[in-house]
Design an enzyme around this catalytic site. Structure first.
Site, PDB file in Angstrom:
ATOM      1  N   ASP A  17       0.782  -1.460  -0.125  1.00 59.35           N
ATOM      2  CA  ASP A  17      -0.147  -0.332  -0.287  1.00 59.35           C
ATOM      3  C   ASP A  17       0.664   1.723  -0.022  1.00 59.35           C
ATOM      4  OD1 ASP A  17       1.016   0.626   2.187  1.00 59.35           O
ATOM      5  OD2 ASP A  17      -0.654  -0.521   3.392  1.00 59.35           O
ATOM      6  N   TRP A  47      -4.561 -29.113 -11.552  1.00 58.45           N
ATOM      7  CA  TRP A  47      -5.484 -30.011 -11.749  1.00 58.45           C
ATOM      8  C   TRP A  47      -6.211 -29.307 -12.913  1.00 58.45           C
ATOM      9  CZ3 TRP A  47      -6.131 -30.828  -6.456  1.00 58.45           C
ATOM     10  CH2 TRP A  47      -6.133 -30.304  -5.927  1.00 58.45           C
ATOM     11  N   THR A  59      -9.448 -28.259  -5.889  1.00 60.41           N
ATOM     12  CA  THR A  59     -10.216 -27.380  -4.149  1.00 60.41           C
ATOM     13  C   THR A  59     -10.289 -26.235  -4.377  1.00 60.41           C
ATOM     14  OG1 THR A  59      -7.849 -26.552  -3.814  1.00 60.41           O
ATOM     15  CG2 THR A  59      -8.569 -29.658  -3.521  1.00 60.41           C
ATOM     16  N   PRO A  60     -11.152 -26.061  -4.598  1.00 64.88           N
ATOM     17  CA  PRO A  60     -12.229 -24.411  -3.737  1.00 64.88           C
ATOM     18  C   PRO A  60     -11.822 -24.158  -2.663  1.00 64.88           C
ATOM     19  CG  PRO A  60     -13.893 -25.186  -5.131  1.00 64.88           C
ATOM     20  CD  PRO A  60     -12.781 -26.659  -4.987  1.00 64.88           C
ATOM     21  N   LYS A  90     -14.686 -35.099   2.390  1.00 62.41           N
ATOM     22  CA  LYS A  90     -15.104 -34.249   1.147  1.00 62.41           C
ATOM     23  C   LYS A  90     -14.144 -33.074   1.505  1.00 62.41           C
ATOM     24  CE  LYS A  90     -19.496 -36.246  -0.477  1.00 62.41           C
ATOM     25  NZ  LYS A  90     -20.830 -35.955  -0.906  1.00 62.41           N
TER      26      LYS A  90
END
Length: 139
Positions: A17, A47, A59-60, A90
């Site tokens: 910043d 992926w 893998t979201p 899962k």
């Protein structure tokens, strides 16, 4: 026990910043990079390859929690130490510890799921049981 992978990041001027401090969302970006790097370091194919061969899209992120302790600035190299804290049917919980030398800058935890496209609706994804072979590569 999970393996730990160290993902190194060179902090650039554009990551900061106007005060010269790393803009906080960049830590999330680096943890996301470290997540993929963890799996690849464990021997899991990218992926896009798993999508072609097994239908696994990736893998979201389902949940994220980050605590900040010390700032970082450009010109520094930091390390994201990534491991899997726990496995569920899962989902799994990734743990990230961001360090600059011996200093802990922040800690993050992510809950992610292994997913594939829904066979009834290709626009949707659904969580699948974590493949045992992938789990074995990571422990």
């Amino acid at each position: 026990m999970s393996k730990t992978h160290i993902h190194r990041v060179d902090v650039h001027f554009g990551d900061c910043d106007p005060a010269g401090i790393v803009f906080f969302p960049n830590f999330s970006r680096w943890m996301d990079e470290a997540s993929l790097a963890f799996f690849m370091a464990c021997g899991v194919p990218p992926w896009r390859e798993l999508n072609k061969t097994r239908g696994i899209v990736g893998t979201p992120l389902l949940e994220i929690h980050t605590r900040f302790f010390k700032p970082a600035t450009y010109g520094q190299t930091i390390e994201v130490h990534t491991s899997i804290e726990s496995w569920a049917a899962k989902t799994f919980r990734h743990r990230h510890v961001v360090r600059r030398g011996a200093d802990v800058l922040c800690e993050g935890a992510e809950v992610r799921a292994f997913v594939m496209r829904d066979p009834d609706d290709a626009d949707r994804i659904r969580a699948i049981p974590i493949p045992e072979d992938i789990k074995a590569l990571c422990t």
